[in-house]
Write a protein that holds these residues in place. Structure first.
Motif, mmCIF file in Angstrom:
data_model
loop_
_atom_site.group_PDB
_atom_site.id
_atom_site.type_symbol
_atom_site.label_atom_id
_atom_site.label_comp_id
_atom_site.label_asym_id
_atom_site.label_seq_id
_atom_site.Cartn_x
_atom_site.Cartn_y
_atom_site.Cartn_z
ATOM 1 N N UNK A 26 -12.284 -5.041 11.685
ATOM 2 C CA UNK A 26 -11.338 -4.229 10.915
ATOM 3 C C UNK A 26 -11.171 -4.858 9.539
ATOM 4 N N UNK A 27 -11.694 -4.202 8.516
ATOM 5 C CA UNK A 27 -11.683 -4.765 7.164
ATOM 6 C C UNK A 27 -10.290 -4.866 6.568
ATOM 7 N N UNK A 28 -9.346 -4.085 7.093
ATOM 8 C CA UNK A 28 -7.987 -4.099 6.560
ATOM 9 C C UNK A 28 -7.107 -5.114 7.268
ATOM 10 N N UNK A 29 -7.662 -5.823 8.242
ATOM 11 C CA UNK A 29 -6.879 -6.762 9.044
ATOM 12 C C UNK A 29 -7.293 -8.191 8.716
ATOM 13 N N UNK A 30 -6.372 -8.974 8.170
ATOM 14 C CA UNK A 30 -6.692 -10.347 7.777
ATOM 15 C C UNK A 30 -7.024 -11.231 8.980
ATOM 16 N N UNK A 52 0.818 -1.207 0.000
ATOM 17 C CA UNK A 52 0.000 0.000 0.000
ATOM 18 C C UNK A 52 0.853 1.260 0.000
ATOM 19 N N UNK A 53 0.437 2.257 -0.757
ATOM 20 C CA UNK A 53 1.138 3.525 -0.775
ATOM 21 C C UNK A 53 0.661 4.357 0.406
ATOM 22 N N UNK A 54 1.387 5.465 0.675
ATOM 23 C CA UNK A 54 1.101 6.253 1.871
ATOM 24 C C UNK A 54 -0.333 6.772 1.879
ATOM 25 N N UNK A 55 -0.816 7.261 0.736
ATOM 26 C CA UNK A 55 -2.172 7.810 0.689
ATOM 27 C C UNK A 55 -3.201 6.750 1.032
ATOM 28 N N UNK A 56 -2.969 5.520 0.558
ATOM 29 C CA UNK A 56 -3.907 4.443 0.861
ATOM 30 C C UNK A 56 -3.870 4.078 2.335
ATOM 31 N N UNK A 57 -2.686 4.098 2.926
ATOM 32 C CA UNK A 57 -2.551 3.817 4.353
ATOM 33 C C UNK A 57 -3.321 4.848 5.172
ATOM 34 N N UNK A 58 -3.217 6.128 4.776
ATOM 35 C CA UNK A 58 -3.942 7.180 5.487
ATOM 36 C C UNK A 58 -5.453 7.004 5.354
ATOM 37 N N UNK A 59 -5.910 6.643 4.138
ATOM 38 C CA UNK A 59 -7.333 6.415 3.937
ATOM 39 C C UNK A 59 -7.826 5.274 4.810
ATOM 40 N N UNK A 60 -7.047 4.188 4.869
ATOM 41 C CA UNK A 60 -7.427 3.048 5.693
ATOM 42 C C UNK A 60 -7.469 3.429 7.170
ATOM 43 N N UNK A 61 -6.541 4.286 7.576
ATOM 44 C CA UNK A 61 -6.507 4.731 8.971
ATOM 45 C C UNK A 61 -7.761 5.522 9.305
ATOM 46 N N UNK A 62 -8.142 6.468 8.417
ATOM 47 C CA UNK A 62 -9.340 7.274 8.657
ATOM 48 C C UNK A 62 -10.588 6.394 8.659
ATOM 49 N N UNK A 63 -10.646 5.429 7.739
ATOM 50 C CA UNK A 63 -11.798 4.543 7.662
ATOM 51 C C UNK A 63 -11.885 3.649 8.895
ATOM 52 N N UNK A 64 -10.728 3.217 9.405
ATOM 53 C CA UNK A 64 -10.693 2.399 10.616
ATOM 54 C C UNK A 64 -11.307 3.164 11.782
ATOM 55 N N UNK A 65 -10.882 4.413 11.978
ATOM 56 C CA UNK A 65 -11.424 5.202 13.079
ATOM 57 C C UNK A 65 -12.890 5.567 12.827
ATOM 58 N N UNK A 66 -13.256 5.739 11.560
ATOM 59 C CA UNK A 66 -14.648 6.002 11.237
ATOM 60 C C UNK A 66 -15.536 4.831 11.631
ATOM 61 N N UNK A 67 -15.080 3.619 11.337
ATOM 62 C CA UNK A 67 -15.840 2.423 11.708
ATOM 63 C C UNK A 67 -15.912 2.280 13.224
ATOM 64 N N UNK A 68 -14.836 2.637 13.924
ATOM 65 C CA UNK A 68 -14.846 2.569 15.388
ATOM 66 C C UNK A 68 -15.890 3.523 15.967
ATOM 67 N N UNK A 69 -15.979 4.721 15.389
ATOM 68 C CA UNK A 69 -16.969 5.700 15.863
ATOM 69 C C UNK A 69 -18.380 5.159 15.650
ATOM 70 N N UNK A 70 -18.624 4.566 14.467
ATOM 71 C CA UNK A 70 -19.938 3.989 14.183
ATOM 72 C C UNK A 70 -20.243 2.858 15.165
ATOM 73 N N UNK A 86 -13.587 -7.732 -0.548
ATOM 74 C CA UNK A 86 -13.333 -8.858 -1.450
ATOM 75 C C UNK A 86 -12.154 -9.706 -0.970
ATOM 76 N N UNK A 87 -11.147 -9.060 -0.435
ATOM 77 C CA UNK A 87 -9.999 -9.800 0.092
ATOM 78 C C UNK A 87 -10.385 -10.631 1.319
ATOM 79 N N UNK A 88 -11.294 -10.108 2.123
ATOM 80 C CA UNK A 88 -11.703 -10.821 3.340
ATOM 81 C C UNK A 88 -12.584 -12.028 3.002
ATOM 82 N N UNK A 89 -13.507 -11.862 2.063
ATOM 83 C CA UNK A 89 -14.438 -12.952 1.749
ATOM 84 C C UNK A 89 -13.819 -13.988 0.818
#
Length: 248
Positions: free
Chosen positions: A78-82, A23-41, A159-162
């Motif tokens: 966490x969708x990014x965590x296998x 993953x490139x840096x921008x993708x890592x940042x997006x995943x980080x924001x999405x992770x915290x977004x899911x935690x808030x939800x 898709x990677x998880x399923x």
């Protein structure tokens, strides 16, 4: 172009190599924001569940709140965590398909067949009709909307998880695994519904609704279940890679 944000990396000879799995840096940042977004939800769903049950314990008999608990548990993954694969494979299809089954069933029972239900419930519980409608929308309609948004926003991770392939090139073992996953997508929501009825709860007893016929209602729930499950499988089915892996 900033190399830290690029999917390409130059070797010592100046040639560009494509590292598809890094993953490139921008993708890592997006995943980080999405992770915290899911935690808030997750915490919002959990807070509402605990508050509602604390104020009105009878809601535990409500199928909608059984579904709400499933949604709450899914948002914790966490969708990014296998390492969360097994939990996502179990909870995600159940949560997604069940949310639409609950929404459509609530529309049939509480709006089409009983247009005065929400107003009567508001008077019974001491709420305004507007507040009762907001609660109805929150618990019945918001979950499928949020889960649909989540599905398309994170579909690559999902898709990677399923890892559902359904390809003619697959071997027998992969087809069996895919078959089990497809079976769970279709059957798991109705297993929960059957468990709710099996626990002794009835639509009349819990919701006070009498003008319905299970001979029509159950098939309609099954039809929604199958349609949404097929759509879910179509979206999460792993697509063929559009690149050649350098280490293959």
């Amino acid at each position: 172009m900033n190399s830290s944000n690029s999917a390409f990396h130059e070797d010592q000879n100046g040639l560009s190599l494509y590292y598809s799995d890094l993953p490139v840096r921008s993708q890592i940042l997006k995943d980080k924001y999405r992770f915290y977004g899911r935690k808030i939800i997750f915490y919002l769903y959990l807070a509402y569940f605990i508050t509602a049950i604390e104020l009105f314990p009878i809601l535990l008999t409500n199928l909608t709140f059984w579904a709400w608990l499933v949604h709450t548990l899914y948002w914790e993954t966490d969708l990014a965590n296998s390492k969360h694969n097994i939990f996502i494979k179990i909870l995600h299809p159940l949560s997604f398909v069940l949310s639409f089954v609950v929404m459509i069933t609530s529309i049939i029972l509480l709006i089409i067949l009983n247009p005065e239900f929400i107003a009567n419930r508001a008077r019974l519980e001491g709420h305004s009709i507007g507040f009762a409608w907001c609660l109805n929308i929150l618990i019945h309609w918001i979950p499928p909307v949020m889960l649909a948004f989540d599905l398309f926003l994170h579909k690559e991770h999902i898709r990677k998880r399923h890892r559902i392939f359904l390809s003619r090139r697959n071997n027998l073992k992969t087809w069996i695994k895919d078959g089990v996953k497809v079976f769970w997508c279709v059957v798991s929501p109705m297993i929960l519904v059957a468990a709710w009825f099996g626990a002794g709860f009835t639509i009349q007893g819990v919701y006070g609704v009498t003008n319905y016929n299970l001979a029509y209602l159950i098939p309609s729930m099954c039809a929604v279940d199958i349609i949404v499950a097929v759509f879910f499988i179509w979206v999460v089915r792993k697509k063929p890679d559009s690149y050649i892996r350098l280490n293959s």
